[in-house]
Design a protein around this motif. Structure first.
Motif, PDB file in Angstrom:
ATOM      1  N   PHE A  71       0.716  66.363  19.674  1.00 40.46           N
ATOM      2  CA  PHE A  71       1.821  67.194  20.242  1.00 40.46           C
ATOM      3  C   PHE A  71       2.373  66.015  20.979  1.00 40.46           C
ATOM      4  O   PHE A  71       2.228  65.281  21.261  1.00 40.46           O
ATOM      5  CB  PHE A  71       1.093  68.329  21.151  1.00 40.46           C
ATOM      6  CG  PHE A  71       2.114  69.087  21.989  1.00 40.46           C
ATOM      7  CD1 PHE A  71       2.794  69.796  22.056  1.00 40.46           C
ATOM      8  CD2 PHE A  71       2.800  68.528  23.526  1.00 40.46           C
ATOM      9  CE1 PHE A  71       4.021  70.537  22.676  1.00 40.46           C
ATOM     10  CE2 PHE A  71       3.303  69.006  24.325  1.00 40.46           C
ATOM     11  CZ  PHE A  71       4.477  70.618  23.547  1.00 40.46           C
ATOM     12  N   ASP A  72       4.144  66.325  21.080  1.00 39.32           N
ATOM     13  CA  ASP A  72       4.756  65.694  21.311  1.00 39.32           C
ATOM     14  C   ASP A  72       6.211  66.959  21.984  1.00 39.32           C
ATOM     15  O   ASP A  72       5.809  67.831  20.858  1.00 39.32           O
ATOM     16  CB  ASP A  72       4.833  64.626  20.229  1.00 39.32           C
ATOM     17  CG  ASP A  72       5.762  63.180  21.753  1.00 39.32           C
ATOM     18  OD1 ASP A  72       5.853  64.279  22.715  1.00 39.32           O
ATOM     19  OD2 ASP A  72       5.869  62.568  21.029  1.00 39.32           O
TER      20      ASP A  72
ATOM     21  N   ASP B 175       1.574  70.729  17.052  1.00 36.93           N
ATOM     22  CA  ASP B 175       0.677  71.787  18.134  1.00 36.93           C
ATOM     23  C   ASP B 175       0.621  71.852  19.212  1.00 36.93           C
ATOM     24  O   ASP B 175       0.007  70.848  19.310  1.00 36.93           O
ATOM     25  CB  ASP B 175       0.559  72.893  16.797  1.00 36.93           C
ATOM     26  CG  ASP B 175       0.907  73.837  15.744  1.00 36.93           C
ATOM     27  OD1 ASP B 175       2.448  73.412  15.776  1.00 36.93           O
ATOM     28  OD2 ASP B 175       0.499  73.556  14.692  1.00 36.93           O
ATOM     29  N   LEU B 176       0.524  72.082  19.936  1.00 32.43           N
ATOM     30  CA  LEU B 176      -0.119  72.609  21.377  1.00 32.43           C
ATOM     31  C   LEU B 176      -1.569  72.645  21.242  1.00 32.43           C
ATOM     32  O   LEU B 176      -1.656  73.025  20.013  1.00 32.43           O
ATOM     33  CB  LEU B 176       0.101  74.174  22.074  1.00 32.43           C
ATOM     34  CG  LEU B 176       1.509  74.625  22.018  1.00 32.43           C
ATOM     35  CD1 LEU B 176       2.066  75.814  22.908  1.00 32.43           C
ATOM     36  CD2 LEU B 176       2.494  73.540  23.640  1.00 32.43           C
ATOM     37  N   HIS B 177      -1.977  71.687  22.119  1.00 28.13           N
ATOM     38  CA  HIS B 177      -3.549  71.530  22.144  1.00 28.13           C
ATOM     39  C   HIS B 177      -3.904  70.687  21.282  1.00 28.13           C
ATOM     40  O   HIS B 177      -5.089  70.656  20.959  1.00 28.13           O
ATOM     41  CB  HIS B 177      -3.482  73.020  22.045  1.00 28.13           C
ATOM     42  CG  HIS B 177      -4.165  73.502  23.856  1.00 28.13           C
ATOM     43  ND1 HIS B 177      -5.008  74.231  24.294  1.00 28.13           N
ATOM     44  CD2 HIS B 177      -2.788  74.175  24.707  1.00 28.13           C
ATOM     45  CE1 HIS B 177      -4.151  74.785  25.052  1.00 28.13           C
ATOM     46  NE2 HIS B 177      -3.147  74.289  25.238  1.00 28.13           N
ATOM     47  N   THR B 178      -2.975  70.073  20.683  1.00 29.77           N
ATOM     48  CA  THR B 178      -3.154  69.171  19.197  1.00 29.77           C
ATOM     49  C   THR B 178      -3.112  67.420  19.719  1.00 29.77           C
ATOM     50  O   THR B 178      -2.118  67.434  20.553  1.00 29.77           O
ATOM     51  CB  THR B 178      -2.617  69.501  18.280  1.00 29.77           C
ATOM     52  OG1 THR B 178      -1.052  68.653  17.791  1.00 29.77           O
ATOM     53  CG2 THR B 178      -2.891  70.801  17.653  1.00 29.77           C
ATOM     54  N   PRO B 179      -3.572  66.714  19.010  1.00 34.77           N
ATOM     55  CA  PRO B 179      -3.851  64.797  20.334  1.00 34.77           C
ATOM     56  C   PRO B 179      -3.051  64.510  19.348  1.00 34.77           C
ATOM     57  O   PRO B 179      -1.954  63.912  20.711  1.00 34.77           O
ATOM     58  CB  PRO B 179      -5.085  64.482  19.242  1.00 34.77           C
ATOM     59  CG  PRO B 179      -6.196  65.295  18.082  1.00 34.77           C
ATOM     60  CD  PRO B 179      -5.230  66.718  17.727  1.00 34.77           C
TER      61      PRO B 179
ATOM     62  N   HIS C  12      -1.365  65.338  28.019  1.00 36.97           N
ATOM     63  CA  HIS C  12      -0.624  66.601  27.798  1.00 36.97           C
ATOM     64  C   HIS C  12      -0.246  67.221  26.749  1.00 36.97           C
ATOM     65  O   HIS C  12       0.813  66.584  25.943  1.00 36.97           O
ATOM     66  CB  HIS C  12       1.172  65.788  29.187  1.00 36.97           C
ATOM     67  CG  HIS C  12       0.275  65.667  30.506  1.00 36.97           C
ATOM     68  ND1 HIS C  12       0.424  67.662  31.079  1.00 36.97           N
ATOM     69  CD2 HIS C  12       0.420  64.491  31.530  1.00 36.97           C
ATOM     70  CE1 HIS C  12      -0.051  67.347  32.205  1.00 36.97           C
ATOM     71  NE2 HIS C  12       0.016  66.126  33.077  1.00 36.97           N
ATOM     72  N   ALA C  13      -1.055  67.558  26.471  1.00 35.75           N
ATOM     73  CA  ALA C  13      -0.591  68.220  24.560  1.00 35.75           C
ATOM     74  C   ALA C  13      -0.285  69.358  25.545  1.00 35.75           C
ATOM     75  O   ALA C  13      -0.284  70.455  23.638  1.00 35.75           O
ATOM     76  CB  ALA C  13      -2.300  68.424  24.314  1.00 35.75           C
TER      77      ALA C  13
ATOM     78  N   ALA D  23      -3.360  68.970  32.770  1.00 38.96           N
ATOM     79  CA  ALA D  23      -3.133  68.149  31.187  1.00 38.96           C
ATOM     80  C   ALA D  23      -4.775  68.968  30.823  1.00 38.96           C
ATOM     81  O   ALA D  23      -5.404  70.025  31.305  1.00 38.96           O
ATOM     82  CB  ALA D  23      -3.304  67.051  31.302  1.00 38.96           C
ATOM     83  N   LEU D  24      -4.745  68.153  29.761  1.00 39.69           N
ATOM     84  CA  LEU D  24      -5.877  69.111  28.528  1.00 39.69           C
ATOM     85  C   LEU D  24      -7.079  67.496  28.381  1.00 39.69           C
ATOM     86  O   LEU D  24      -6.343  66.345  28.399  1.00 39.69           O
ATOM     87  CB  LEU D  24      -5.532  69.618  26.975  1.00 39.69           C
ATOM     88  CG  LEU D  24      -4.632  70.813  27.147  1.00 39.69           C
ATOM     89  CD1 LEU D  24      -3.814  71.019  26.703  1.00 39.69           C
ATOM     90  CD2 LEU D  24      -5.997  71.502  27.457  1.00 39.69           C
TER      91      LEU D  24
END
Length: 412
Positions: free
Chosen positions: A372-373, A366-370, A102-103, A82-83
């Motif tokens: 993301f879903d 978007d990917l890598h954003t708070p 997990h973004a 995860a990030l």
């Protein structure tokens, strides 16, 4: 031989969703996927005939293998990390680990990998299919360790792919709704390189700039040159980006500093453009010499560009059309992001496809954003595609891709 893949996937869908939500609630950062790897290990160990090992190359790596008789060796890879992001989604199963999320969809990748292993395990028990399938659950796709390496190179060095004929993976795609898949031949994601540089002058008193050389003044033409590289030196037909992400200089209003620090990223697809960006960047920094300054520049190579094998992609497109005749297949590159699966497709022929996972509400997650879903309807789709692809190779219904002869294979 008919294995009713869609029916098997449908029966497993609720479990796939629960696996994904469990992993989502318990995210772990790169090289620290201890609970996730244990979860994966336990699920794989419940599959009859599955040989499961941990710690191949990386302590938290998990590889499950089904093998019988002679036949091809096919692998799938799922990343697990995860990030460091504070989650801001509104669903009912948010991260329990504050500041970790997990973004990027690795929770989905892992649950799909487990589902594929489960269904292949069922078929393995019911038939006498020959060959080998490796289910590779990889740590640390997102970040490097103190040696500058992500998880994929460690698994390769440990021999995880030595006997593999073909490898496949998927990635969540929040830019397209469920019902769309991106499959692209050749270079599809970027070389990821980082540059760090310094511009040096003498510095001096802010009231007497004429008595010294000013690296902040020199920074102006250097930045102009850097931002002109892609626009004026690289063909518009080639993918390339240079971005400056950090500049540091000075500590007081009346002091001209003696140096300026710059850091940024270089992105490209082809080896020739990658080399050209480096050469042009050095030329841009060298402008300071005309103003009485000097420079230092260091470029660190990260992941190579993702190279998708055309033969594998042909088979994947056939699978999508067979399982989901109405699904839209977009044959376009995936952008200038990086993906360490690229190391694996340099070692053996393989491909990654992007699976549409966006909700149909028009909100960008978007990917890598708070926020993301994923629309979880994509989970059974990804499971079915990878399962059917594996069976095509094992049953001889698709020709295995030609093995690479040398390290210069990724040229189209």
């Amino acid at each position: 031989m008919e294995h009713n893949i869609l029916s098997r996937v449908q029966q497993l869908t609720d479990e796939i969703i629960e696996w994904r939500r469990h992993i989502h609630r318990n995210p772990e950062l790169s090289f620290k996927e201890y609970e996730t790897s244990q979860f994966v290990y336990e699920k794989l160990s419940n599959i009859d005939g599955m040989k499961v090992v941990k710690g191949v190359g990386v302590e938290t790596a998990v590889i499950g293998t089904l093998s019988r008789g002679d036949g091809p060796t096919v692998a799938i890879r799922a990343d697990m990390d995860a990030l460091p992001i504070v989650e801001a989604t509104s669903h009912s199963f948010p991260s329990k680990n504050v500041g970790v999320m997990h973004a990027c969809g690795h929770d989905a990748h892992t649950s799909i990998g487990l589902a594929v292993a489960t269904i292949i395990g069922q078929i393995w028990k019911e038939t006498d299919i020959q060959g080998t399938v490796k289910f590779i659950f990889q740590p640390a796709e997102e970040n490097t360790d103190e040696y500058g390496k992500t998880g994929s190179p460690y698994l390769i060095e440990a021999g995880a792919l030595d006997d593999v004929d073909c490898i496949m993976a998927l990635h969540m795609d929040p830019e397209h709704e469920v019902g769309t898949v991106l499959i692209h031949d050749g270079y599809s994601m970027a070389n990821v390189d980082v540059f760090q540089g310094k511009l040096f002058g003498t510095g001096g008193h802010g009231a007497y700039p004429h008595l010294g050389t000013d690296p902040i003044w020199m920074l102006g033409p250097v930045l102009q040159a850097i931002h002109g590289i892609v626009a004026r030196n690289i063909s518009p037909l080639d993918a390339a980006v240079i971005s400056v992400g950090e500049i540091k200089a000075g500590s007081a209003s009346n002091v001209i500093p003696s140096e300026v620090y710059l850091q940024g990223t270089l992105r490209s697809y082809t080896p020739s453009v990658r080399k050209e960006l480096e050469t042009r960047l050095k030329n841009a920094f060298s402008i300071v010499e005309a103003f009485g300054g000097r420079f230092e520049l260091n470029i660190t190579h990260g992941e190579p560009a993702l190279f998708n094998n055309a033969e594998v992609n042909k088979m994947l497109k056939e699978v999508v059309s067979e399982l989901y005749p109405g699904m839209e297949i977009k044959e376009i590159p995936f952008g200038l992001g990086g993906e360490d699966f690229s190391h694996m497709t340099y070692k053996v022929p393989g491909s990654m496809f992007f699976l549409g996972c966006a909700y149909p509400d028009g909100i960008k997650r978007d990917l890598h954003t708070p926020i993301f879903d994923i629309d979880e309807r994509c989970l059974p789709i990804g499971t079915a595609i990878l399962t059917q692809a594996i069976l095509k190779y094992l049953l001889g219904n698709a020709q295995l891709p030609q093995q690479y002869a040398n390290e210069e294979k990724a040229v189209i």
